[in-house]
Motif scaffolding. Structure first.
Motif, PDB file in Angstrom:
ATOM      1  N   UNK A  51       0.857  -1.177   0.000  1.00 24.34           N
ATOM      2  CA  UNK A  51       0.000   0.000   0.000  1.00 24.34           C
ATOM      3  C   UNK A  51       0.892   1.225   0.000  1.00 24.34           C
ATOM      4  N   UNK A  52       0.531   2.195  -0.811  1.00 24.99           N
ATOM      5  CA  UNK A  52       1.293   3.429  -0.806  1.00 24.99           C
ATOM      6  C   UNK A  52       1.154   4.107   0.566  1.00 24.99           C
ATOM      7  N   UNK A  53       2.162   4.849   0.972  1.00 27.26           N
ATOM      8  CA  UNK A  53       2.167   5.472   2.295  1.00 27.26           C
ATOM      9  C   UNK A  53       0.920   6.328   2.512  1.00 27.26           C
ATOM     10  N   UNK A  54       0.457   6.950   1.423  1.00 33.95           N
ATOM     11  CA  UNK A  54      -0.761   7.762   1.518  1.00 33.95           C
ATOM     12  C   UNK A  54      -2.015   6.915   1.690  1.00 33.95           C
ATOM     13  N   UNK A  55      -1.901   5.632   1.379  1.00 33.83           N
ATOM     14  CA  UNK A  55      -3.073   4.755   1.428  1.00 33.83           C
ATOM     15  C   UNK A  55      -3.921   4.796   0.181  1.00 33.83           C
ATOM     16  N   UNK A  56      -3.474   5.552  -0.822  1.00 32.86           N
ATOM     17  CA  UNK A  56      -4.301   5.782  -1.999  1.00 32.86           C
ATOM     18  C   UNK A  56      -4.375   4.585  -2.921  1.00 32.86           C
ATOM     19  N   UNK A  57      -3.331   3.745  -2.937  1.00 31.68           N
ATOM     20  CA  UNK A  57      -3.314   2.620  -3.875  1.00 31.68           C
ATOM     21  C   UNK A  57      -2.864   1.356  -3.165  1.00 31.68           C
ATOM     22  N   UNK A  58      -3.423   0.239  -3.579  1.00 26.96           N
ATOM     23  CA  UNK A  58      -3.067  -1.050  -3.008  1.00 26.96           C
ATOM     24  C   UNK A  58      -2.712  -2.038  -4.110  1.00 26.96           C
ATOM     25  N   UNK A  59      -1.923  -3.034  -3.748  1.00 26.95           N
ATOM     26  CA  UNK A  59      -1.420  -4.011  -4.707  1.00 26.95           C
ATOM     27  C   UNK A  59      -1.415  -5.373  -4.028  1.00 26.95           C
ATOM     28  N   UNK A  60      -1.726  -6.421  -4.794  1.00 29.04           N
ATOM     29  CA  UNK A  60      -1.851  -7.752  -4.220  1.00 29.04           C
ATOM     30  C   UNK A  60      -1.200  -8.803  -5.109  1.00 29.04           C
ATOM     31  N   UNK A  61      -0.685  -9.829  -4.463  1.00 29.11           N
ATOM     32  CA  UNK A  61      -0.284 -11.026  -5.195  1.00 29.11           C
ATOM     33  C   UNK A  61      -1.543 -11.745  -5.674  1.00 29.11           C
ATOM     34  N   UNK A  62      -1.438 -12.393  -6.815  1.00 32.63           N
ATOM     35  CA  UNK A  62      -2.605 -13.095  -7.362  1.00 32.63           C
ATOM     36  C   UNK A  62      -3.136 -14.137  -6.391  1.00 32.63           C
ATOM     37  N   UNK A  63      -2.247 -14.743  -5.619  1.00 38.40           N
ATOM     38  CA  UNK A  63      -2.643 -15.832  -4.728  1.00 38.40           C
ATOM     39  C   UNK A  63      -3.536 -15.376  -3.580  1.00 38.40           C
ATOM     40  N   UNK A  64      -3.547 -14.079  -3.291  1.00 34.95           N
ATOM     41  CA  UNK A  64      -4.345 -13.589  -2.165  1.00 34.95           C
ATOM     42  C   UNK A  64      -5.424 -12.608  -2.602  1.00 34.95           C
ATOM     43  N   UNK A  65      -5.433 -12.241  -3.860  1.00 33.66           N
ATOM     44  CA  UNK A  65      -6.398 -11.252  -4.351  1.00 33.66           C
ATOM     45  C   UNK A  65      -7.812 -11.749  -4.107  1.00 33.66           C
ATOM     46  N   UNK A  66      -8.634 -10.879  -3.555  1.00 34.46           N
ATOM     47  CA  UNK A  66     -10.015 -11.247  -3.241  1.00 34.46           C
ATOM     48  C   UNK A  66     -10.196 -11.846  -1.866  1.00 34.46           C
ATOM     49  N   UNK A  67      -9.098 -12.246  -1.220  1.00 31.53           N
ATOM     50  CA  UNK A  67      -9.178 -12.821   0.129  1.00 31.53           C
ATOM     51  C   UNK A  67      -8.528 -11.920   1.172  1.00 31.53           C
ATOM     52  N   UNK A  68      -7.457 -11.245   0.806  1.00 32.35           N
ATOM     53  CA  UNK A  68      -6.710 -10.390   1.733  1.00 32.35           C
ATOM     54  C   UNK A  68      -6.957  -8.924   1.379  1.00 32.35           C
ATOM     55  N   UNK A  69      -6.932  -8.093   2.408  1.00 31.06           N
ATOM     56  CA  UNK A  69      -7.076  -6.652   2.213  1.00 31.06           C
ATOM     57  C   UNK A  69      -6.031  -5.925   3.049  1.00 31.06           C
ATOM     58  N   UNK A  70      -5.261  -5.074   2.398  1.00 30.42           N
ATOM     59  CA  UNK A  70      -4.278  -4.252   3.102  1.00 30.42           C
ATOM     60  C   UNK A  70      -4.878  -2.863   3.297  1.00 30.42           C
TER      61      UNK A  70
END
Length: 128
Positions: A51-70
């Protein structure tokens, strides 16, 4: 100097949830991004989310996308990883990490070498 301390790990059954927290202290102003990585026994450390320090954008590994939230609490300098629908293959030591650069490309957020500071890790064990 920055200190990162993870918490929230534990033992959970498959299909369950856990929320990991990472508290950042020290010189915490104006950094690039926070990331979560994990490392299972005998395997390399792998990217989970960022997650960007501002919190504006998030990024996920395919293996956790849809299950994990940062997510990030800007006021407290905390970063969270909400993990739902956990699987046995999610078992690992989870680390939070800080990239201090304001100019890093998000394409590199999955690279451990990008990050300047690391926490000590917290164990997550998912029983099947």
């Amino acid at each position: 100097q920055v200190q990162l301390v993870e918490s929230g790990g534990g033992l959970v059954q498959a299909g369950g949830s856990l929320r990991l927290s990472c508290a950042a202290s020290g010189r915490t102003a104006n950094h690039g991004a926070m990331g979560w990585f994990r490392q299972a026994p005998g395997k390399e450390r792998e990217f989970v989310a960022a997650i960007r320090w501002s919190g504006a954008s998030t990024y996920y590994a395919d293996s956790v996308k849809g299950r994990f939230t940062i997510s990030r609490d800007n006021a407290k300098n905390w970063v969270y990883l909400q993990m739902n629908s956990l699987k046995a293959e999610d078992t690992a030591v989870y680390y939070c990490a800080l990239d201090t650069s304001l100019y890093s490309s998000s394409l590199l957020y999955n690279e451990p070498a990008l990050y300047d500071y690391w926490g000590q890790g917290t164990q997550v064990t998912v029983s099947s």
